[in-house]
Motif scaffolding. Structure first.
Motif, PDB file in Angstrom:
ATOM      1  N   ALA A 298      14.448   6.160  -6.398  1.00 35.57           N
ATOM      2  CA  ALA A 298      15.735   5.394  -5.575  1.00 35.57           C
ATOM      3  C   ALA A 298      14.916   4.265  -4.647  1.00 35.57           C
ATOM      4  O   ALA A 298      15.944   3.161  -4.367  1.00 35.57           O
ATOM      5  CB  ALA A 298      16.189   6.711  -4.506  1.00 35.57           C
ATOM      6  N   MET A 299      13.701   4.542  -4.258  1.00 36.54           N
ATOM      7  CA  MET A 299      13.014   3.458  -3.394  1.00 36.54           C
ATOM      8  C   MET A 299      13.010   2.206  -4.345  1.00 36.54           C
ATOM      9  O   MET A 299      13.070   0.824  -3.680  1.00 36.54           O
ATOM     10  CB  MET A 299      11.809   3.818  -2.735  1.00 36.54           C
ATOM     11  CG  MET A 299      11.896   4.680  -1.401  1.00 36.54           C
ATOM     12  SD  MET A 299      12.949   3.842  -0.209  1.00 36.54           S
ATOM     13  CE  MET A 299      12.014   2.198  -0.076  1.00 36.54           C
TER      14      MET A 299
ATOM     15  N   ASP B 242       7.050   6.579   5.414  1.00 37.64           N
ATOM     16  CA  ASP B 242       8.262   6.708   4.628  1.00 37.64           C
ATOM     17  C   ASP B 242       9.045   5.669   5.004  1.00 37.64           C
ATOM     18  O   ASP B 242       9.981   5.436   6.016  1.00 37.64           O
ATOM     19  CB  ASP B 242       8.953   8.174   5.193  1.00 37.64           C
ATOM     20  CG  ASP B 242      10.182   8.180   4.110  1.00 37.64           C
ATOM     21  OD1 ASP B 242       9.990   8.668   3.135  1.00 37.64           O
ATOM     22  OD2 ASP B 242      11.107   8.308   4.494  1.00 37.64           O
ATOM     23  N   PRO B 243       9.054   4.719   3.968  1.00 37.49           N
ATOM     24  CA  PRO B 243       9.929   3.527   4.194  1.00 37.49           C
ATOM     25  C   PRO B 243      11.523   3.765   3.936  1.00 37.49           C
ATOM     26  O   PRO B 243      12.243   2.972   4.287  1.00 37.49           O
ATOM     27  CB  PRO B 243       9.615   2.420   3.001  1.00 37.49           C
ATOM     28  CG  PRO B 243       8.721   3.541   1.964  1.00 37.49           C
ATOM     29  CD  PRO B 243       8.437   4.802   2.819  1.00 37.49           C
ATOM     30  N   GLY B 244      11.774   4.896   3.243  1.00 33.25           N
ATOM     31  CA  GLY B 244      13.318   5.126   3.300  1.00 33.25           C
ATOM     32  C   GLY B 244      13.800   5.367   4.745  1.00 33.25           C
ATOM     33  O   GLY B 244      15.000   5.111   4.968  1.00 33.25           O
TER      34      GLY B 244
ATOM     35  N   GLN C  23      20.752   9.519  -0.017  1.00 28.44           N
ATOM     36  CA  GLN C  23      20.100  10.192  -1.023  1.00 28.44           C
ATOM     37  C   GLN C  23      18.598  10.483  -0.848  1.00 28.44           C
ATOM     38  O   GLN C  23      18.363  11.425  -0.787  1.00 28.44           O
ATOM     39  CB  GLN C  23      20.574   9.767  -2.420  1.00 28.44           C
ATOM     40  CG  GLN C  23      21.851   9.721  -2.826  1.00 28.44           C
ATOM     41  CD  GLN C  23      21.860   8.888  -4.309  1.00 28.44           C
ATOM     42  OE1 GLN C  23      21.182   8.323  -4.590  1.00 28.44           O
ATOM     43  NE2 GLN C  23      23.137   9.056  -4.889  1.00 28.44           N
ATOM     44  N   LEU C  24      18.127   9.232  -0.049  1.00 27.03           N
ATOM     45  CA  LEU C  24      16.649   9.483   0.082  1.00 27.03           C
ATOM     46  C   LEU C  24      16.508  10.518   1.128  1.00 27.03           C
ATOM     47  O   LEU C  24      15.536  11.260   1.259  1.00 27.03           O
ATOM     48  CB  LEU C  24      16.074   8.069   0.504  1.00 27.03           C
ATOM     49  CG  LEU C  24      15.714   7.110  -0.601  1.00 27.03           C
ATOM     50  CD1 LEU C  24      15.924   5.845  -0.159  1.00 27.03           C
ATOM     51  CD2 LEU C  24      14.574   7.470  -1.183  1.00 27.03           C
TER      52      LEU C  24
ATOM     53  N   TRP D 238       0.873  -1.169   0.007  1.00 27.75           N
ATOM     54  CA  TRP D 238      -0.040  -0.070  -0.080  1.00 27.75           C
ATOM     55  C   TRP D 238       0.650   1.360  -0.037  1.00 27.75           C
ATOM     56  O   TRP D 238       0.047   2.352  -0.089  1.00 27.75           O
ATOM     57  CB  TRP D 238      -1.173   0.088   1.352  1.00 27.75           C
ATOM     58  CG  TRP D 238      -0.396  -0.189   2.498  1.00 27.75           C
ATOM     59  CD1 TRP D 238      -0.536  -1.605   3.337  1.00 27.75           C
ATOM     60  CD2 TRP D 238       0.417   0.392   3.396  1.00 27.75           C
ATOM     61  NE1 TRP D 238      -0.089  -1.405   4.572  1.00 27.75           N
ATOM     62  CE2 TRP D 238       1.065  -0.354   4.468  1.00 27.75           C
ATOM     63  CE3 TRP D 238       1.159   1.590   3.180  1.00 27.75           C
ATOM     64  CZ2 TRP D 238       1.839   0.215   5.596  1.00 27.75           C
ATOM     65  CZ3 TRP D 238       2.025   1.954   4.134  1.00 27.75           C
ATOM     66  CH2 TRP D 238       2.379   1.274   5.202  1.00 27.75           C
ATOM     67  N   SER D 239       2.194   1.064   0.185  1.00 27.57           N
ATOM     68  CA  SER D 239       3.140   2.473   0.183  1.00 27.57           C
ATOM     69  C   SER D 239       3.244   2.911  -0.954  1.00 27.57           C
ATOM     70  O   SER D 239       3.277   2.375  -2.257  1.00 27.57           O
ATOM     71  CB  SER D 239       4.407   1.942   0.880  1.00 27.57           C
ATOM     72  OG  SER D 239       5.202   2.865   0.780  1.00 27.57           O
ATOM     73  N   TRP D 240       3.362   4.267  -1.058  1.00 26.55           N
ATOM     74  CA  TRP D 240       3.763   5.097  -2.174  1.00 26.55           C
ATOM     75  C   TRP D 240       4.932   4.415  -2.707  1.00 26.55           C
ATOM     76  O   TRP D 240       5.294   4.836  -3.983  1.00 26.55           O
ATOM     77  CB  TRP D 240       3.753   6.474  -1.743  1.00 26.55           C
ATOM     78  CG  TRP D 240       4.954   6.911  -0.878  1.00 26.55           C
ATOM     79  CD1 TRP D 240       4.756   6.930   0.546  1.00 26.55           C
ATOM     80  CD2 TRP D 240       6.396   7.163  -1.239  1.00 26.55           C
ATOM     81  NE1 TRP D 240       6.050   7.153   1.177  1.00 26.55           N
ATOM     82  CE2 TRP D 240       6.940   7.394   0.025  1.00 26.55           C
ATOM     83  CE3 TRP D 240       7.093   7.131  -2.283  1.00 26.55           C
ATOM     84  CZ2 TRP D 240       8.329   7.555   0.162  1.00 26.55           C
ATOM     85  CZ3 TRP D 240       8.590   7.414  -2.035  1.00 26.55           C
ATOM     86  CH2 TRP D 240       8.917   7.522  -1.055  1.00 26.55           C
TER      87      TRP D 240
END
Length: 594
Positions: free
Chosen positions: A526-527, A473-475, A513-514, A362-364
């Protein structure tokens, strides 16, 4: 503060596109297992559910995970010139300007202004307030430009080094930035009323010693907010009743579809379900139920159960200090040898979602095109053969140079884990891999003291199973649990969640970078690259995305009752545990869930 997020059904609570009807009062009664702890900075799920009815953030996310302005009039971005860099060299700094809505009022009739935003930031900056201010610590100041405009000024490199030389020793001349700048105050669950709180803690909340006065103040039991409801009564231990505000709510996606919401405190789920079947409540919230209740819920007459993929993903972390597990072929073989669909059916009654990535679907940031491992025992056996682990002719456990392919397999004694671990053990035995199960109390497993033998920071396990709880934010999550800088060690005070000791230079570069990227498009790209690396290296193996479970009555869903019960929109019934939905405060950091 680290939030257990409030789900969508109260984030978008029963909002419709039209005003409330004055002719037919509508009431919804919800069963909660726990009494809310408080409204100001709540630390429990129940507290967040009710606080979300009363307060608003600056920026929320809709049910498609898209940011939208709530108390903010628009979302700052480089494209609308509300985000800029000012200054030169090591004195350059990020400046974010946020226009605010001018048509919002607090529930006592006072106008919402930039003063409230500044006061909330000052309150958060008080060490006694208890807020987690990882993002806000990067701010030099939050200033009122006028009643409808606030400015967030981040630290320059020189200012950052002067403030915290150790934290910013490698900053160089680059300005301090944060990719979540567009939330304004990312770690604030809501914006609080200056005119009300100054009567409790004074005009200087940043240095006030009166923070503790909140707990005993009138505000704690009778909060003033900008949200769609006001608390009309709180019968401790029994019920809380909320009444819709009879004013326009331009900051919300619609007007409240209910006149009254009653939360009944019902610790025993059997009592809740009985009340549901008898029509005394129309919804049983997620703090009462989980997937283990599915056999009962799915057979109860007149009950509609809902199972929605949440943000707690069960996984295996591999200790890469182990020479055996350092071999990617062995890790990949374990992944191919596990039938996660069967695990889901047997342990979660098929109600969970098989996790195909370290980023929830479900994450962006989720990349649906990233390769992932599926159940293939033939491929598992080929990889182990290739790695030199031979199997006796009659089957059994593989060996290499006289060493058995055997691992210490740790986890906590959470209710579903013993059965899940036993099934993992049986499945891996089919490909000749032995795991020896050991149950470790969560207090010991997650202890950050190396003096606790079974603490993960000692890295004495081979494979450990627990759940990460993903944030928006998974980053940022990955910086904590997959960056080489987050390997717990004496040098970093045994902080960080990279318990397996994973190191990959390109991964570290992407994560850096993220953290410094302000362009959403770049961060998404990047993700996606990072997910490809994780799937190839497989430092952790995602298993299941645990479901959020709720139950409601068909009558409530259809709205056919003549008793005034409102239909429940899909967004309410979904009860998603997505990190951000509608006005829900973002889940601040990745968390462990024992």
């Amino acid at each position: 503060m680290r939030f257990l997020l409030a789900p969508a059904f109260l984030a978008t609570l029963l909002l419709s596109g039209s005003p409330l009807s004055a002719q037919t009062p509508k009431t919804l009664t919800v069963a909660l297992a726990h009494e809310p702890d408080r409204f100001y900075q709540p630390s429990t799920l129940a507290g967040q559910l009710v606080a979300n009815l009363v307060f608003d953030p600056l920026v929320g996310l809709d049910d498609q995970m898209n940011p939208y302005p709530v108390l903010a009039a628009s979302i700052p971005s480089p494209d609308n010139s509300l985000v800029r860099l000012s200054g030169d060299g090591a004195d350059r700094r990020l400046i974010v300007t946020m226009p605010l809505r001018q048509d919002v009022t607090w529930s006592d009739g006072e106008s919402f202004t930039a003063d409230d935003v500044v006061y909330t930031w000052q309150l958060m900056s008080n060490p006694r307030s208890g807020f987690d201010t990882t993002v806000e610590d990067k701010l030099k100041s939050v200033d009122k430009l006028d009643d409808a405009t606030v400015q967030f000024t981040y630290l320059s490199a020189n200012e950052a080094r002067a403030l915290d030389p150790e934290r910013y020793k490698d900053q160089g001349s680059e300005p301090v930035v944060d990719p979540l700048y567009f939330f304004g105050l990312y770690d604030a669950p809501a914006i609080y009323p200056r005119h009300k709180l100054r009567d409790i803690i004074g005009d200087d909340p940043r240095h006030s010693r009166q923070i503790g006065a909140f707990e005993s103040s009138d505000f704690a039991r009778n909060p003033i907010g900008t949200g769609p409801y006001v608390l009309s009564s709180w019968d401790a231990g029994n019920a809380l009743t909320f009444t819709a505000r009879s004013v326009a709510l331009p900051q919300r996606l619609g007007q409240p579809a209910l006149d009254t919401i009653v939360f009944r405190i019902m610790p025993d789920k059997n009592d809740s379900l009985t009340a549901l079947t008898q029509g005394q409540v129309q919804l049983v919230a997620q703090d009462s139920l989980d997937a283990s209740d599915a056999p009962v819920l799915d057979t109860l007459p007149g009950v509609l159960a809902r199972y929605t993929p949440g943000n707690a993903w069960e996984h295996l972390t591999f200790n890469l200090d182990s020479p055996v597990l350092a071999d990617a072929n062995v890790r990949q073989a374990i992944a191919y040898g596990l039938n996660r669909d069967a695990l889901n059916e047997a342990i979660m009654f098929g109600k969970a979602a098989v996790a195909t990535s370290q980023v929830p679907a479900w994450s962006w940031a989720f990349d649906p095109t990233a390769p992932h491992v599926t159940f293939d025992p033939g491929q598992a056996n080929q990889l182990l053969d290739k790695a030199g682990w031979s199997r006796p002719g009659g089957g059994g456990i593989r060996a290499k140079n006289g060493q058995r392919l055997s691992f210490k397999y740790w986890s906590t004694p959470a209710s579903f884990r013993p059965a899940l671990m036993a099934m993992v053990k049986d499945q891996l035995a089919q490909i000749g891999v032995e795991v020896n199960i050991e149950s470790v109390p969560s207090s010991a497993l997650f202890d950050t003291s190396p003096s606790t033998p079974q603490a993960l920071v000692n890295r004495d396990f081979d494979i450990v199973q627990f759940a990460w709880v993903s944030s928006y934010d998974p980053g940022t999550d990955a910086v904590f649990n997959l960056s080489s800088a987050s390997i717990p060690s004496k040098a970093n005070g045994y902080q960080g969640g990279n318990y397996g000791g994973y190191k990959n230079p390109r991964n570290d570069q992407l994560l850096a970078q993220l953290q410094n990227g302000l362009d959403p498009s770049f961060r998404r790209i990047a993700m996606h690259e990072a997910q490809g690396i994780w799937q190839s290296d497989l430092p952790v193996l995602p298993l299941l995305l645990r479901p959020i479970t709720t139950a409601s009555t068909p009558r409530a869903r259809r709205g056919t009752s003549n008793s005034g019960t409102s239909p429940i929109p899909e967004s309410f019934l979904a009860c998603e545990c997505h990190p951000e939905l509608a006005n829900d405060p973002p889940l601040r950091r990745s968390q462990r869930e024992a």
